[in-house]
Design a protein around this motif. Structure first.
Motif, PDB file in Angstrom:
ATOM      1  N   VAL A 144       0.849  -1.187   0.000  1.00  0.00           N
ATOM      2  CA  VAL A 144       0.000   0.000   0.000  1.00  0.00           C
ATOM      3  C   VAL A 144       0.888   1.242   0.000  1.00  0.00           C
ATOM      4  O   VAL A 144       1.734   1.401   0.881  1.00  0.00           O
ATOM      5  CB  VAL A 144      -0.923   0.023   1.240  1.00  0.00           C
ATOM      6  N   LEU A 145       0.694   2.126  -0.979  1.00  0.00           N
ATOM      7  CA  LEU A 145       1.422   3.389  -1.049  1.00  0.00           C
ATOM      8  C   LEU A 145       0.424   4.516  -1.256  1.00  0.00           C
ATOM      9  O   LEU A 145      -0.257   4.577  -2.279  1.00  0.00           O
ATOM     10  CB  LEU A 145       2.438   3.366  -2.198  1.00  0.00           C
ATOM     11  N   VAL A 146       0.337   5.420  -0.271  1.00  0.00           N
ATOM     12  CA  VAL A 146      -0.588   6.553  -0.342  1.00  0.00           C
ATOM     13  C   VAL A 146       0.207   7.849  -0.187  1.00  0.00           C
ATOM     14  O   VAL A 146       0.802   8.105   0.863  1.00  0.00           O
ATOM     15  CB  VAL A 146      -1.675   6.469   0.750  1.00  0.00           C
ATOM     16  N   LEU A 147       0.216   8.663  -1.255  1.00  0.00           N
ATOM     17  CA  LEU A 147       0.886   9.968  -1.243  1.00  0.00           C
ATOM     18  C   LEU A 147      -0.097  11.097  -1.523  1.00  0.00           C
ATOM     19  O   LEU A 147       0.322  12.234  -1.724  1.00  0.00           O
ATOM     20  CB  LEU A 147       2.007   9.997  -2.304  1.00  0.00           C
ATOM     21  N   ARG A 148      -1.384  10.833  -1.524  1.00  0.00           N
ATOM     22  CA  ARG A 148      -2.391  11.774  -1.996  1.00  0.00           C
ATOM     23  C   ARG A 148      -2.383  13.082  -1.215  1.00  0.00           C
ATOM     24  O   ARG A 148      -1.955  13.152  -0.069  1.00  0.00           O
ATOM     25  CB  ARG A 148      -3.782  11.148  -1.957  1.00  0.00           C
ATOM     26  N   SER A 149      -2.876  14.138  -1.860  1.00  0.00           N
ATOM     27  CA  SER A 149      -3.118  15.445  -1.222  1.00  0.00           C
ATOM     28  C   SER A 149      -1.874  15.989  -0.537  1.00  0.00           C
ATOM     29  O   SER A 149      -1.865  16.299   0.653  1.00  0.00           O
ATOM     30  CB  SER A 149      -4.279  15.343  -0.225  1.00  0.00           C
ATOM     31  N   ASN A 150      -0.792  16.078  -1.309  1.00  0.00           N
ATOM     32  CA  ASN A 150       0.422  16.730  -0.857  1.00  0.00           C
ATOM     33  C   ASN A 150       0.859  17.719  -1.941  1.00  0.00           C
ATOM     34  O   ASN A 150       0.022  18.234  -2.678  1.00  0.00           O
ATOM     35  CB  ASN A 150       1.507  15.686  -0.570  1.00  0.00           C
ATOM     36  N   ARG A 151       2.162  17.948  -2.047  1.00  0.00           N
ATOM     37  CA  ARG A 151       2.691  18.890  -3.039  1.00  0.00           C
ATOM     38  C   ARG A 151       3.752  18.223  -3.899  1.00  0.00           C
ATOM     39  O   ARG A 151       4.758  18.829  -4.270  1.00  0.00           O
ATOM     40  CB  ARG A 151       3.250  20.124  -2.320  1.00  0.00           C
ATOM     41  N   PHE A 152       3.535  16.942  -4.219  1.00  0.00           N
ATOM     42  CA  PHE A 152       4.458  16.225  -5.086  1.00  0.00           C
ATOM     43  C   PHE A 152       4.373  16.775  -6.511  1.00  0.00           C
ATOM     44  O   PHE A 152       3.318  17.241  -6.945  1.00  0.00           O
ATOM     45  CB  PHE A 152       4.126  14.734  -5.086  1.00  0.00           C
ATOM     46  N   TYR A 153       5.475  16.681  -7.234  1.00  0.00           N
ATOM     47  CA  TYR A 153       5.528  17.221  -8.596  1.00  0.00           C
ATOM     48  C   TYR A 153       6.474  16.371  -9.442  1.00  0.00           C
ATOM     49  O   TYR A 153       7.184  15.493  -8.929  1.00  0.00           O
ATOM     50  CB  TYR A 153       5.986  18.684  -8.577  1.00  0.00           C
ATOM     51  N   GLY A 154       6.485  16.638 -10.735  1.00  0.00           N
ATOM     52  CA  GLY A 154       7.371  15.910 -11.639  1.00  0.00           C
ATOM     53  C   GLY A 154       6.721  14.652 -12.189  1.00  0.00           C
ATOM     54  O   GLY A 154       5.547  14.372 -11.935  1.00  0.00           O
ATOM     55  N   ASN A 155       7.509  13.879 -12.968  1.00  0.00           N
ATOM     56  CA  ASN A 155       6.952  12.702 -13.627  1.00  0.00           C
ATOM     57  C   ASN A 155       7.257  11.435 -12.843  1.00  0.00           C
ATOM     58  O   ASN A 155       7.906  11.475 -11.801  1.00  0.00           O
ATOM     59  CB  ASN A 155       7.474  12.599 -15.068  1.00  0.00           C
ATOM     60  N   LEU A 156       6.750  10.322 -13.371  1.00  0.00           N
ATOM     61  CA  LEU A 156       6.956   9.016 -12.735  1.00  0.00           C
ATOM     62  C   LEU A 156       7.949   8.194 -13.547  1.00  0.00           C
ATOM     63  O   LEU A 156       7.771   6.993 -13.730  1.00  0.00           O
ATOM     64  CB  LEU A 156       5.631   8.258 -12.625  1.00  0.00           C
ATOM     65  N   SER A 157       9.013   8.832 -14.018  1.00  0.00           N
ATOM     66  CA  SER A 157       9.930   8.163 -14.952  1.00  0.00           C
ATOM     67  C   SER A 157      10.997   7.336 -14.254  1.00  0.00           C
ATOM     68  O   SER A 157      12.070   7.114 -14.798  1.00  0.00           O
ATOM     69  CB  SER A 157      10.603   9.211 -15.843  1.00  0.00           C
ATOM     70  N   CYS A 158      10.716   6.877 -13.045  1.00  0.00           N
ATOM     71  CA  CYS A 158      11.670   6.012 -12.352  1.00  0.00           C
ATOM     72  C   CYS A 158      11.964   4.792 -13.220  1.00  0.00           C
ATOM     73  O   CYS A 158      11.079   4.245 -13.871  1.00  0.00           O
ATOM     74  CB  CYS A 158      11.087   5.519 -11.019  1.00  0.00           C
ATOM     75  N   SER A 159      13.188   4.364 -13.177  1.00  0.00           N
ATOM     76  CA  SER A 159      13.552   3.141 -13.901  1.00  0.00           C
ATOM     77  C   SER A 159      13.174   1.945 -13.040  1.00  0.00           C
ATOM     78  O   SER A 159      13.995   1.336 -12.372  1.00  0.00           O
ATOM     79  CB  SER A 159      15.058   3.137 -14.190  1.00  0.00           C
ATOM     80  N   LEU A 160      11.881   1.614 -13.048  1.00  0.00           N
ATOM     81  CA  LEU A 160      11.390   0.527 -12.207  1.00  0.00           C
ATOM     82  C   LEU A 160      11.833  -0.821 -12.773  1.00  0.00           C
ATOM     83  O   LEU A 160      11.586  -1.132 -13.934  1.00  0.00           O
ATOM     84  CB  LEU A 160       9.857   0.577 -12.131  1.00  0.00           C
ATOM     85  N   ALA A 161      12.510  -1.595 -11.938  1.00  0.00           N
ATOM     86  CA  ALA A 161      12.970  -2.921 -12.361  1.00  0.00           C
ATOM     87  C   ALA A 161      11.776  -3.841 -12.587  1.00  0.00           C
ATOM     88  O   ALA A 161      10.676  -3.593 -12.101  1.00  0.00           O
ATOM     89  CB  ALA A 161      13.908  -3.499 -11.308  1.00  0.00           C
ATOM     90  N   ASP A 162      12.007  -4.920 -13.312  1.00  0.00           N
ATOM     91  CA  ASP A 162      10.921  -5.836 -13.643  1.00  0.00           C
ATOM     92  C   ASP A 162      10.278  -6.455 -12.405  1.00  0.00           C
ATOM     93  O   ASP A 162       9.118  -6.846 -12.436  1.00  0.00           O
ATOM     94  CB  ASP A 162      11.434  -6.945 -14.557  1.00  0.00           C
ATOM     95  N   ASP A 163      11.048  -6.552 -11.331  1.00  0.00           N
ATOM     96  CA  ASP A 163      10.512  -7.190 -10.132  1.00  0.00           C
ATOM     97  C   ASP A 163      10.090  -6.179  -9.070  1.00  0.00           C
ATOM     98  O   ASP A 163       9.880  -6.530  -7.928  1.00  0.00           O
ATOM     99  CB  ASP A 163      11.531  -8.167  -9.542  1.00  0.00           C
TER     100      ASP A 163
END
Length: 272
Positions: A143-162
Motif C-alpha cells: 500500500v502506497l498513499v501519497l495523496r493530497s500533498n505537493r508532489f511534482y514531476g513525472n513518474l519516470s523512475c527506472s522501475l525494475a521488472d521485479d
C-alpha cells in the motif's frame, strides 16, 4: 484506545512501558506533544497514537532507537515539521501511517532501509518532493498513499521488472505529478493481476502478528477516497486492488498494460 481521554501524554510515560510490546491510545482527544521518553519502550512492536490532537514534531528516536517497532501509527493528528530522516539499517517497520497531519519537507531517503515495509501512508500533508523513486527497492510494499500533498514531476523512475510485485493499492491523487504514464510501470504490478495466489483465501486481510505463537495481531485499516467520498476499510482484503492517479497533470494516452490488471476494483484517472 477509543475512549474520551483528553489529557496530554505524561512526559515520563516511557519509563512505565519498559517491557510493553503493544501500546495504543488511538481515537481519543489527547493533546500536547509526543514525549521523548516513549523511545525508552524499546520492546514495542506496535505504537498507535493516531486520531488525536497531538502537535509538535515527531521525535527522531521513534525511528532510530526503537529497533523492534513494526507498526507506527501517527495519522490524523496535528503533527508538523519534517519527517525525520533517521530510519536505521536494521529497520523492521512493516506499517507507517503519518497521514492527515501538517508534515512538510521531503520523503525521507533512509526509508529505503525498511525493506519489510508493506504499508506507507503519508497522505494529506504538506510534503513537497518528486516521486520517491528509492521506494522501488522495497519489495514487500503493498500500500502506497501519497495523496493530497505537493508532489511534482513525472513518474519516470527506472522501475525494475521485479519492483512492487505485491503492490495492491497506490494513491497519488491531488498532487502536481505530470508527464506520460509508462506502460512498463503497470505491467510490473503482479499483485493487481491475480486475485488470490500463494494459498491465500479471498477473506485474507492485511494484519501484523504482534506476539509470535499467539493470536494477538494489529488490524491494518485504510481510508480510500472515491469520487470525493471517503470510505474507511476496517480490513484491507488482500484481493482489493486500487489505482488513483486523479487530480494531477498527467497527459498522453492510457497505457494498454492497465488492461492486464484484471484484479483491479477501483481505477481513477480523472481530472488530468
Amino acid at each position: 484506545s477509543s475512549n474520551k481521554f483528553s489529557n496530554s501524554i505524561p512526559q515520563d510515560i516511557g519509563n512505565s512501558l519498559t517491557f510493553a510490546v503493544f501500546f495504543s491510545i488511538s481515537n481519543n482527544s489527547i493533546s500536547g506533544v509526543i514525549p521523548q521518553s516513549i523511545c525508552n519502550a524499546s520492546y514495542l512492536q506496535v505504537l498507535d497514537l493516531s486520531n488525536n490532537v497531538l502537535r509538535g514534531s515527531i521525535p527522531d528516536c521513534l525511528f532510530y532507537k526503537m529497533e523492534n517497532l513494526e507498526v507506527l501509527q501517527l495519522g490524523r493528528n496535528k503533527l508538523g515539521g519534517i519527517i525525520p530522516d533517521k530510519f536505521p539499517i536494521n529497520c523492521v517497520l512493516k506499517s507507517l501511517d503519518l497521514s492527515k497531519n501538517v508534515l512538510e519537507g521531503r520523503v525521507p531517503r533512509s526509508l529505503v532501509n525498511c525493506t519489510t515495509l508493506e504499508v506507507l501512508d503519508i497522505g494529506s500533508n504538506r510534503v513537497e518532493d518528486t516521486f520517491p523513486c528509492m521506494l522501488k527497492n522495497l519489495p514487500s510494499l503493498r500500500v502506497l498513499v501519497l495523496r493530497s500533498n505537493r508532489f511534482y514531476g513525472n513518474l519516470s523512475c527506472s522501475l525494475a521488472d521485479d519492483s512492487w510485485q505485491n503492490l495492491q493499492i497506490i494513491d497519488l491523487a491531488s498532487n502536481n505529478f505530470s508527464g506520460a504514464l509508462s506502460p512498463k510501470c503497470f505491467s510490473n504490478w503482479r499483485g493487481m493481476i491475480s486475485h488470490v495466489e500463494n494459498g491465500q483465501s479471498a477473506q485474507d486481510h492485511l494484519h501484523f502478528t504482534v506476539l509470535k505463537l499467539t493470536n494477538i495481531y494489529y488490524q491494518e485499516t485504510l481510508t480510500v477516497t472515491f469520487k470525493g467520498l471517503e470510505l474507511e476499510f476496517r480490513k484491507i482484503l488482500l484481493v482489493f486492488a486500487s489505482i488513483d492517479f486523479s487530480s494531477n497533470i498527467f497527459e498522453g494516452s492510457m497505457p494498454e498494460t492497465i488492461g492486464e490488471l484484471n484484479a483491479l476494483y477501483l481505477l481513477n484517472l480523472s481530472h488530468n
